[in-house]
Enzyme design. Structure first.
Site, PDB file in Angstrom:
ATOM      1  N   ALA A 147      18.306 -18.959   9.761  1.00  0.00           N
ATOM      2  CA  ALA A 147      17.115 -19.569  10.375  1.00  0.00           C
ATOM      3  C   ALA A 147      17.256 -19.752  11.887  1.00  0.00           C
ATOM      4  O   ALA A 147      16.244 -19.870  12.591  1.00  0.00           O
ATOM      5  CB  ALA A 147      16.823 -20.906   9.711  1.00  0.00           C
TER       6      ALA A 147
ATOM      7  N   HIS B  93      19.060  -9.032   8.428  1.00  0.00           N
ATOM      8  CA  HIS B  93      18.465  -9.995   7.502  1.00  0.00           C
ATOM      9  C   HIS B  93      18.386  -9.363   6.132  1.00  0.00           C
ATOM     10  O   HIS B  93      17.965  -8.202   6.007  1.00  0.00           O
ATOM     11  CB  HIS B  93      17.065 -10.408   7.960  1.00  0.00           C
ATOM     12  CG  HIS B  93      17.089 -11.075   9.293  1.00  0.00           C
ATOM     13  ND1 HIS B  93      17.572 -12.350   9.472  1.00  0.00           N
ATOM     14  CD2 HIS B  93      16.753 -10.619  10.519  1.00  0.00           C
ATOM     15  CE1 HIS B  93      17.504 -12.656  10.750  1.00  0.00           C
ATOM     16  NE2 HIS B  93      17.025 -11.625  11.411  1.00  0.00           N
TER      17      HIS B  93
ATOM     18  N   ASN C 186      24.001 -12.103  10.994  1.00  0.00           N
ATOM     19  CA  ASN C 186      22.808 -12.638  10.334  1.00  0.00           C
ATOM     20  C   ASN C 186      22.704 -14.102  10.745  1.00  0.00           C
ATOM     21  O   ASN C 186      23.384 -14.957  10.187  1.00  0.00           O
ATOM     22  CB  ASN C 186      22.923 -12.503   8.811  1.00  0.00           C
ATOM     23  CG  ASN C 186      21.662 -12.989   8.121  1.00  0.00           C
ATOM     24  OD1 ASN C 186      20.821 -13.663   8.718  1.00  0.00           O
ATOM     25  ND2 ASN C 186      21.529 -12.646   6.842  1.00  0.00           N
TER      26      ASN C 186
ATOM     27  N   ARG D 173       7.294 -12.103   5.412  1.00  0.00           N
ATOM     28  CA  ARG D 173       7.362 -13.497   4.977  1.00  0.00           C
ATOM     29  C   ARG D 173       6.543 -14.411   5.905  1.00  0.00           C
ATOM     30  O   ARG D 173       5.653 -13.933   6.605  1.00  0.00           O
ATOM     31  CB  ARG D 173       8.839 -13.910   4.881  1.00  0.00           C
ATOM     32  CG  ARG D 173       9.602 -13.037   3.868  1.00  0.00           C
ATOM     33  CD  ARG D 173      11.035 -13.454   3.745  1.00  0.00           C
ATOM     34  NE  ARG D 173      11.166 -14.811   3.248  1.00  0.00           N
ATOM     35  CZ  ARG D 173      12.295 -15.533   3.356  1.00  0.00           C
ATOM     36  NH1 ARG D 173      13.368 -14.997   3.934  1.00  0.00           N
ATOM     37  NH2 ARG D 173      12.338 -16.755   2.882  1.00  0.00           N
TER      38      ARG D 173
ATOM     39  N   GLU E 181      21.519  -7.222  14.515  1.00  0.00           N
ATOM     40  CA  GLU E 181      20.995  -8.348  13.719  1.00  0.00           C
ATOM     41  C   GLU E 181      20.620  -7.852  12.323  1.00  0.00           C
ATOM     42  O   GLU E 181      19.971  -6.813  12.190  1.00  0.00           O
ATOM     43  CB  GLU E 181      19.763  -8.922  14.425  1.00  0.00           C
ATOM     44  CG  GLU E 181      19.159 -10.100  13.683  1.00  0.00           C
ATOM     45  CD  GLU E 181      18.099 -10.796  14.527  1.00  0.00           C
ATOM     46  OE1 GLU E 181      18.395 -11.147  15.688  1.00  0.00           O
ATOM     47  OE2 GLU E 181      16.981 -10.969  14.030  1.00  0.00           O
TER      48      GLU E 181
ATOM     49  N   PRO F  27      23.609 -20.203   8.977  1.00  0.00           N
ATOM     50  CA  PRO F  27      23.384 -21.299   8.036  1.00  0.00           C
ATOM     51  C   PRO F  27      22.810 -20.853   6.698  1.00  0.00           C
ATOM     52  O   PRO F  27      21.944 -19.986   6.642  1.00  0.00           O
ATOM     53  CB  PRO F  27      22.382 -22.200   8.776  1.00  0.00           C
ATOM     54  CG  PRO F  27      21.777 -21.343   9.822  1.00  0.00           C
ATOM     55  CD  PRO F  27      22.829 -20.358  10.211  1.00  0.00           C
ATOM     56  N   ASN F  28      23.348 -21.471   5.670  1.00  0.00           N
ATOM     57  CA  ASN F  28      22.886 -21.307   4.279  1.00  0.00           C
ATOM     58  C   ASN F  28      23.246 -19.971   3.644  1.00  0.00           C
ATOM     59  O   ASN F  28      22.955 -19.756   2.466  1.00  0.00           O
ATOM     60  CB  ASN F  28      21.367 -21.549   4.162  1.00  0.00           C
ATOM     61  CG  ASN F  28      20.995 -22.952   4.605  1.00  0.00           C
ATOM     62  OD1 ASN F  28      21.593 -23.920   4.137  1.00  0.00           O
ATOM     63  ND2 ASN F  28      20.048 -23.080   5.512  1.00  0.00           N
TER      64      ASN F  28
ATOM     65  N   ARG G  32      20.794 -20.065  -3.630  1.00  0.00           N
ATOM     66  CA  ARG G  32      19.492 -20.294  -2.985  1.00  0.00           C
ATOM     67  C   ARG G  32      18.502 -19.160  -3.313  1.00  0.00           C
ATOM     68  O   ARG G  32      18.899 -17.991  -3.374  1.00  0.00           O
ATOM     69  CB  ARG G  32      19.660 -20.422  -1.463  1.00  0.00           C
ATOM     70  CG  ARG G  32      20.001 -19.108  -0.782  1.00  0.00           C
ATOM     71  CD  ARG G  32      20.270 -19.222   0.709  1.00  0.00           C
ATOM     72  NE  ARG G  32      19.105 -19.562   1.500  1.00  0.00           N
ATOM     73  CZ  ARG G  32      18.922 -19.135   2.757  1.00  0.00           C
ATOM     74  NH1 ARG G  32      19.814 -18.341   3.349  1.00  0.00           N
ATOM     75  NH2 ARG G  32      17.861 -19.498   3.428  1.00  0.00           N
TER      76      ARG G  32
ATOM     77  N   TYR H 192      16.822 -13.585  -2.019  1.00  0.00           N
ATOM     78  CA  TYR H 192      18.113 -13.168  -1.455  1.00  0.00           C
ATOM     79  C   TYR H 192      19.047 -12.501  -2.460  1.00  0.00           C
ATOM     80  O   TYR H 192      20.127 -12.051  -2.089  1.00  0.00           O
ATOM     81  CB  TYR H 192      18.811 -14.379  -0.816  1.00  0.00           C
ATOM     82  CG  TYR H 192      17.996 -14.985   0.309  1.00  0.00           C
ATOM     83  CD1 TYR H 192      17.690 -14.243   1.449  1.00  0.00           C
ATOM     84  CD2 TYR H 192      17.507 -16.284   0.230  1.00  0.00           C
ATOM     85  CE1 TYR H 192      16.922 -14.781   2.469  1.00  0.00           C
ATOM     86  CE2 TYR H 192      16.742 -16.835   1.251  1.00  0.00           C
ATOM     87  CZ  TYR H 192      16.458 -16.077   2.364  1.00  0.00           C
ATOM     88  OH  TYR H 192      15.699 -16.614   3.377  1.00  0.00           O
TER      89      TYR H 192
HETATM   90  C1  DQA Z   1      17.560 -14.548   6.576  1.00  0.00           C
HETATM   91  C2  DQA Z   1      16.084 -14.739   6.945  1.00  0.00           C
HETATM   92  C3  DQA Z   1      15.866 -16.054   7.662  1.00  0.00           C
HETATM   93  O1  DQA Z   1      14.485 -16.217   7.959  1.00  0.00           O
HETATM   94  C4  DQA Z   1      16.294 -17.205   6.779  1.00  0.00           C
HETATM   95  O2  DQA Z   1      16.156 -18.425   7.461  1.00  0.00           O
HETATM   96  C5  DQA Z   1      17.678 -17.037   6.245  1.00  0.00           C
HETATM   97  C6  DQA Z   1      18.090 -15.721   5.775  1.00  0.00           C
HETATM   98  C7  DQA Z   1      17.788 -13.269   5.746  1.00  0.00           C
HETATM   99  O3  DQA Z   1      18.928 -12.841   5.657  1.00  0.00           O
HETATM  100  O4  DQA Z   1      16.835 -12.728   5.170  1.00  0.00           O
HETATM  101  O5  DQA Z   1      18.435 -17.994   6.135  1.00  0.00           O
HETATM  102  O6  DQA Z   1      18.307 -14.425   7.767  1.00  0.00           O
END
Ligand code: DQA
Length: 154
Positions: A77, A100, A74, A107, A98, A9-10, A17, A22
């Site tokens: 959240a 990020h 990835n 964070r 995984e 997501p996102n 964002r 990011y």
């Molecule tokens: C993320 C880190 C997560 O905590 C966050 O919710 C994201 C992006 C990252 O790529 O740093 O959406 O996965």
């Protein structure tokens, strides 16, 4: 060798964002960056994105049916909430890394816990888009070693 990259997501909102966290690159250019890096390598990479947890599970199950060798994921959240994604990674039994973009450990406290990482062979965080490249390289090494071990056993 067939590797799936799955973003949660996102992540399609990269470049829009929280750019201070990011980065400036939009989602399309991050995908292109990944594809271009492995263009001349003997590896097939397919990138997927979904904002929906169940859809991500369907995509992971597709990795099983379509015989992917590795997954780079990835989970956004959902990393910090999803037992269902943990189960899905365990279910498909395909080496998964995984990734990020941000260093989640620097964070908020709620980002320190990953439900999905214990189902993965490794986790990379804090290297921005380079994290995807490192994860794919790591999988290639791991999968090549596995292939040569299997050959020795024949
Ligand atoms: C993320 C880190 C997560 O905590 C966050 O919710 C994201 C992006 C990252 O790529 O740093 O959406 O996965």
């Amino acid at each position: 060798m067939k590797i799936m990259v799955l973003n949660g997501p996102n992540l399609n909102f990269l470049g829009i964002r929280e750019k201070d966290i990011y980065g400036q690159d939009n989602y399309q250019s991050v995908c292109k960056y990944i594809m271009d890096k492995f263009d001349d390598r003997d590896v097939e990479i397919n990138i997927f994105q979904s904002n929906i947890e169940g859809e991500m599970i369907n995509i992971l199950q597709m990795a099983y049916f379509e015989k992917y060798d590795g997954v780079v994921m990835n989970p956004g959240a959902y990393t910090h909430t999803s037992i269902a994604l943990y189960d899905a990674i365990k279910s498909i039994n395909i080496p998964t890394v995984e990734v990020h973009l941000s260093n989640v450990h620097q964070r908020e406290e709620f980002r320190h816990k990953s439900y999905t990482a214990p189902a993965c062979v490794g986790q990379i965080c804090g290297f921005g888009k380079e994290g995807y490249i490192l994860a794919i390289e790591g999988l290639i090494v791991r999968l090549s070693e596995k292939i040569s071990v299997n050959k020795q056993n024949i």
